[in-house]
Design an enzyme around this catalytic site. Structure first.
Site, PDB file in Angstrom:
ATOM      1  N   PHE A   6       0.836  -1.214   0.000  1.00  0.00           N
ATOM      2  CA  PHE A   6       0.000   0.000   0.000  1.00  0.00           C
ATOM      3  C   PHE A   6       0.870   1.264   0.000  1.00  0.00           C
ATOM      4  O   PHE A   6       0.887   2.030  -0.976  1.00  0.00           O
ATOM      5  CB  PHE A   6      -0.922  -0.093   1.225  1.00  0.00           C
ATOM      6  CG  PHE A   6      -1.665   1.160   1.587  1.00  0.00           C
ATOM      7  CD1 PHE A   6      -2.284   1.934   0.622  1.00  0.00           C
ATOM      8  CD2 PHE A   6      -1.758   1.547   2.928  1.00  0.00           C
ATOM      9  CE1 PHE A   6      -2.980   3.087   0.965  1.00  0.00           C
ATOM     10  CE2 PHE A   6      -2.466   2.690   3.287  1.00  0.00           C
ATOM     11  CZ  PHE A   6      -3.060   3.461   2.304  1.00  0.00           C
ATOM     12  N   ASP A  10      10.303  -6.267  -3.168  1.00  0.00           N
ATOM     13  CA  ASP A  10       9.195  -6.842  -2.401  1.00  0.00           C
ATOM     14  C   ASP A  10       9.279  -8.357  -2.543  1.00  0.00           C
ATOM     15  O   ASP A  10       9.662  -8.846  -3.607  1.00  0.00           O
ATOM     16  CB  ASP A  10       7.851  -6.333  -2.988  1.00  0.00           C
ATOM     17  CG  ASP A  10       6.729  -6.343  -1.963  1.00  0.00           C
ATOM     18  OD1 ASP A  10       6.419  -7.436  -1.465  1.00  0.00           O
ATOM     19  OD2 ASP A  10       6.178  -5.272  -1.670  1.00  0.00           O
ATOM     20  N   ASN A  11       8.915  -9.100  -1.509  1.00  0.00           N
ATOM     21  CA  ASN A  11       8.855 -10.563  -1.680  1.00  0.00           C
ATOM     22  C   ASN A  11       7.420 -11.028  -1.932  1.00  0.00           C
ATOM     23  O   ASN A  11       7.148 -12.221  -2.012  1.00  0.00           O
ATOM     24  CB  ASN A  11       9.457 -11.305  -0.476  1.00  0.00           C
ATOM     25  CG  ASN A  11       8.606 -11.161   0.765  1.00  0.00           C
ATOM     26  OD1 ASN A  11       7.722 -10.313   0.825  1.00  0.00           O
ATOM     27  ND2 ASN A  11       8.863 -11.987   1.766  1.00  0.00           N
ATOM     28  N   THR A  16       2.772 -10.034   1.293  1.00  0.00           N
ATOM     29  CA  THR A  16       1.499  -9.314   1.468  1.00  0.00           C
ATOM     30  C   THR A  16       1.295  -8.267   0.372  1.00  0.00           C
ATOM     31  O   THR A  16       0.202  -7.721   0.243  1.00  0.00           O
ATOM     32  CB  THR A  16       1.412  -8.623   2.851  1.00  0.00           C
ATOM     33  OG1 THR A  16       2.539  -7.772   3.016  1.00  0.00           O
ATOM     34  CG2 THR A  16       1.361  -9.635   3.981  1.00  0.00           C
ATOM     35  N   GLY A  29      23.029  -1.794   6.738  1.00  0.00           N
ATOM     36  CA  GLY A  29      24.344  -2.182   6.226  1.00  0.00           C
ATOM     37  C   GLY A  29      24.543  -1.699   4.797  1.00  0.00           C
ATOM     38  O   GLY A  29      25.610  -1.191   4.429  1.00  0.00           O
ATOM     39  N   TYR A  61       5.077  -7.386  15.912  1.00  0.00           N
ATOM     40  CA  TYR A  61       5.190  -6.181  15.080  1.00  0.00           C
ATOM     41  C   TYR A  61       5.769  -5.033  15.916  1.00  0.00           C
ATOM     42  O   TYR A  61       6.744  -4.404  15.545  1.00  0.00           O
ATOM     43  CB  TYR A  61       3.808  -5.813  14.559  1.00  0.00           C
ATOM     44  CG  TYR A  61       3.757  -4.611  13.651  1.00  0.00           C
ATOM     45  CD1 TYR A  61       4.312  -4.652  12.377  1.00  0.00           C
ATOM     46  CD2 TYR A  61       3.115  -3.438  14.047  1.00  0.00           C
ATOM     47  CE1 TYR A  61       4.235  -3.551  11.523  1.00  0.00           C
ATOM     48  CE2 TYR A  61       3.027  -2.342  13.199  1.00  0.00           C
ATOM     49  CZ  TYR A  61       3.587  -2.404  11.936  1.00  0.00           C
ATOM     50  OH  TYR A  61       3.499  -1.314  11.099  1.00  0.00           O
TER      51      TYR A  61
END
Ligand code: UDP
Length: 326
Positions: free
Chosen positions: A12, A32-33, A36, A103, A146
């Site tokens: 989003f 992004d994987n 979601t 890193g 979270y």
């Protein structure tokens, strides 16, 4: 051309950030994987020469070839039901993922902005929440994965700033809504709008007396953009202070959608914060920022978006298999 890496690009907020940086003339690398996120949110960018996409989990080592000017870390599940379904991934992206990106920022001498959250305040005992409030979080509750990942994220970000002199920024994001929220992510705005559009009753949790303060996505993106280019390293609340009870919010949505749905009451989730409202004095002073879009206008735009979904999308319940994500 300046280069920016945006993690959570298919989500989003990440997708709206990609749009903003493309509009400002940047070369944008989205990552992004897709656990979601949804490629649909950024498919309009794939044809552009100054947009690239990497399908990658940032909790694993992140490599970006060449120079990199800015990093915005927005990858994370962001809804309470997601934390329950994928608690380990939620912890990892906020902790290991942030470590990897810090890193990378150190290596590339990039400035990095980290997406933190009003959840660092937990179920707050100070109202409205100012940045110097330390919070009231249950470490082992369902939201702990979270909240604590985000609290760790702030700590490691400050440590990289003070110890490695990395240029860091921390935004504490309060409830935000708008187009591209996932219809079934369980959060209150898509939940109520979806229910109203399907002709179902609206499910208010508890007595609905808990409060939230909802910020329209364009306002939030503007606040984040200004923070990135400010020289302020401490956390800044960005959100809309206009507070409402969830019960009244449900009534507003019924009026807005013109449906005659009823409100029904369901048990309140564990550790659901009773109240939430940002004190945005700091954002006003440092960024010259405050929200411009009021809830009636923002909700009208959001409803238009959800009305544009297909019937199939509107009725699809989410049965995503998360087992392939480690
Ligand atoms: N909520 C609700 N009905 C729903 C979904 C959420 O009453 O179908 C309530 C929830 O209990 C919380 C508020 O709406 O008090 C906001 O929930 P959301 O999941 O959007 O985000 P939160 O601010 O709790 O992280």
């Amino acid at each position: 051309m300046k280069k920016v890496l945006i993690t959570g690009a298919a989500g989003f907020l990440g997708s709206h950030l990609c749009d903003r940086f493309i509009k400002e003339g940047y070369h944008v690398i989205g990552m992004d994987n897709l656990i979601t996120g949804d490629l649909k949110n950024i498919e309009h960018l794939f044809k552009l020469k100054n947009f690239e996409f990497y399908d990658h989990d940032v909790s694993k080592f992140v490599h970006i070839p060449g120079n990199l000017d800015y990093i915005l870390h927005f990858a994370s599940p962001a809804s309470p039901i997601d934390y329950l379904k994928i608690p380990i991934q939620t912890l990892k992206v906020g902790s290991l993922g942030t470590h990897n990106l810090l890193g990378l920022a150190k290596e590339k001498k990039s400035r990095i902005l980290i997406a933190s959250t009003s959840e660092v305040y937990g179920d707050p005992l100070v109202h409205p929440q100012t940045e110097d409030y330390y919070g009231n979080v249950n470490t082992i509750g369902p939201r702990g994965v979270y909240d604590e990942a985000k609290r760790f994220q702030e700590s490691i970000t400050m440590a990289y700033h003070t110890y490695h002199k990395v240029e860091t920024r921390i935004v504490r994001i309060f409830n935000t809504y708008g187009p591209r929220m996932r219809l079934n992510d369980g959060r209150v705005v898509p939940a109520f709008i979806g229910q109203a559009l399907r002709g179902e009753d609206l499910t208010v949790f508890g007595e609905g007396l808990q409060t939230r303060s909802f910020c329209y996505v364009d306002d939030l993106i503007e606040g984040i953009y200004r923070l990135l280019f400010s020289d302020y390293v401490y956390p800044v609340n960005v959100g809309n202070p206009n507070e409402i009870t969830i019960k009244d919010f449900a009534e507003e949505i019924i009026k807005l959608t013109g449906t005659d749905q009823k409100v029904i009451y369901k048990p309140l989730p564990v550790n659901d914060p009773l109240q939430r409202q940002p004190d945005i004095t700091r954002a006003k002073e440092i960024l010259g920022w405050q929200p411009e879009v009021d809830r009636s206008e923002g909700m009208r735009r959001t409803l238009e978006y959800f009305k544009g979904l297909s019937q199939e999308e509107l009725y699809r319940s989410e049965h995503k298999d998360f087992s392939s994500y480690s």
